[in-house]
Design a protein around this motif. Structure first.
Motif, short mmCIF file in Angstrom:
data_model
loop_
_atom_site.label_atom_id
_atom_site.label_comp_id
_atom_site.label_asym_id
_atom_site.label_seq_id
_atom_site.Cartn_x
_atom_site.Cartn_y
_atom_site.Cartn_z
N GLY A 80 103.34 -7.77 -12.02
CA GLY A 80 103.60 -6.92 -12.87
C GLY A 80 102.64 -7.08 -14.24
O GLY A 80 101.83 -7.50 -14.19
N PRO A 81 103.30 -6.53 -15.46
CA PRO A 81 102.61 -6.34 -16.65
C PRO A 81 102.11 -7.95 -17.10
O PRO A 81 102.87 -9.07 -16.73
CB PRO A 81 103.59 -5.72 -17.70
N THR A 82 101.09 -8.08 -17.88
CA THR A 82 100.62 -9.30 -18.36
C THR A 82 101.04 -9.55 -19.77
O THR A 82 101.10 -8.59 -20.41
CB THR A 82 99.07 -9.30 -18.28
N PRO A 83 101.63 -10.85 -20.00
CA PRO A 83 102.19 -11.15 -21.44
C PRO A 83 101.19 -11.10 -22.23
O PRO A 83 100.25 -11.62 -21.96
CB PRO A 83 103.04 -12.19 -21.18
N GLN A 84 101.50 -10.81 -23.53
CA GLN A 84 100.50 -11.27 -24.72
C GLN A 84 101.13 -12.47 -25.50
O GLN A 84 101.89 -12.48 -26.23
CB GLN A 84 100.75 -10.28 -25.72
#
Length: 412
Positions: A80-84
């Motif tokens: 899924g999306p990559t965290p910042q």
């Protein structure tokens, strides 16, 4: 559910491995859905420890601790999306990451899926230790648990043993985002009762809850379990005799037991001394047997005041459940000076040994009423199983070790 370990490219930086976690296994048979969810989480944590050499923790960035992405976020980066990581967990730039519902962090028994903050919730929180503010303690301070706001924890820090230390609690109140580094994902023991009490802990059972231990096993804690034992299970280490320092802070005193009783184990036995005086004894400790994870079928007696008797067993046994070996533990003495219900004494001993106490309602029939009879007891030296048999009414009820537990059966 299937989950993957956090990726080292997207997780906070970690140290080289200093130890590894054992792989937990489940035998075929009856499977509690919450226990299965907890064990799956334990496997994901194990993968992270094997990769990074430490337990998952919050982002190591220059932000106030509650604003950082938390330890559960570190386990959500493999797909899924990559965290910042450098931004607050609730920054709009992190919305693609934190707005996802993560079914592996939800308790199938609970219906609420959104936290008080309006984000997808978690029903599992890391054990931060004992006392208000324990999450801010150093890993070597009394009262520290497995997780904290800034805590780096390795396998070597579990000085009481992985199988004796709680890793993850179930939570059912004060819910919040799984991505946070605050109360939603870090929970301390502060006030009794710990099961379904003011700390918001619980896994949906009326008088018990399931917890994930640091070795990947799942155990049941009853409301009747001595609060001092639960506190010690929630800390990384207990002060031993002759060691400087104080015991972990005890923020709430245990109520006095129903009777004055004490148990001492013989030299060389696997359990340390267990004491239960009229007033709480801060030095009381208990060890957990080496058992295999599984959920035995059957029913157990209820504690006094339990309105749901009987109900399905919720105990998950760790590694190779050799209950007979547990019952052979040596007891130097055991004394109960005031009359107490036989079932209360039996359940205290079973809880201390880490095995479920079970019976079949139909098999016992009218004999079940004998368990509510009050008795006194003076015993020792001998074995734990012998002591438990002597608590039962003579020539009427007996004990059998089978199916991962200790069963009360009618004598033939």
């Amino acid at each position: 559910p299937t989950t993957k370990a956090a990726s080292p490219e997207t997780s906070p930086p970690g140290a080289k491995p200093t130890g590894t976690l054992p792989k937990a296994t489940i035998e075929p048979g009856e499977r509690d859905p919450v226990a299965m969810r907890l064990m799956a989480l334990g496997e994901t944590i194990r993968g992270s420890v094997d990769t990074l050499g430490e337990f998952p923790r919050s982002a190591t960035v220059d932000l106030p601790a509650p604003k950082r992405l938390g330890w559960l976020a570190a386990l959500g980066t493999a797909r899924g999306p990559t965290p910042q990581w450098e931004l607050p967990w609730n920054d709009p730039a992190n919305d693609p990451f934190v707005r996802r519902r993560r079914d592996e962090l939800l308790n199938p028994r609970l219906s609420r899926l959104v936290g008080d903050d309006g984000y997808p919730a978690t029903h599992f929180a890391g054990n931060a230790g004992v006392g208000v503010g324990a999450r801010r303690l150093r890993v070597d301070e009394p009262g520290a648990g497995a997780f904290g706001e800034d805590r780096r924890t390795t396998v070597d820090d579990f000085r009481d043993g992985l199988g004796n230390t709680i890793l993850v609690f179930g939570v059912q109140e004060r819910l919040g985002s799984w991505a946070t580094n605050d109360d939603a994902t870090l929970r301390e023991l502060t006030r009794e009762p710990f099961v379904n009490g003011p700390d918001g802990l619980g896994t949906g059972q009326p008088v018990s809850m399931l917890v994930l231990m640091a070795d990947g096993s799942v155990r049941t804690i009853q409301q009747s379990t001595d609060a001092q034992i639960v506190r010690r299970m929630a800390t990384l280490w207990d002060r031993t005799e002759g060691e400087a320092g104080n015991d972990p802070p005890l923020v709430a005193q245990s109520p006095a037991p129903t009777a004055s009783s004490s148990v001492a184990t013989a030299p060389g036995a696997t359990s340390p001394e267990i004491t239960k005086p009229e007033k709480p004894n801060p030095s009381a400790t208990v060890s957990v047997p080496d058992e295999e994870p599984r959920v035995p079928a059957g029913e157990r007696p209820a504690a006094e005041g339990d309105s749901e008797s009987p109900r399905p067993v919720e105990v998950v046994i760790r590694k190779q459940a050799d209950v007979e070996e547990v019952l052979r533990r040596k007891i130097l003495r055991y004394e109960v000076s005031k009359p107490v219900a036989r079932v209360v004494l039996l359940r205290e001993l079973a809880d201390s040994a880490g095995v479920p106490l079970l019976w079949n309602e139909e098999d016992l029939g009218d004999l079940k009423a004998l368990l509510d009879e009050r008795t006194v007891m003076k015993f020792g030296p001998g074995e734990l199983g012998q002591l438990m048999r002597e608590i039962l009414p003579p020539n009427r009820l007996g004990l059998e070790a089978r199916d991962g537990g200790v069963w009360i059966v009618p004598k033939r």
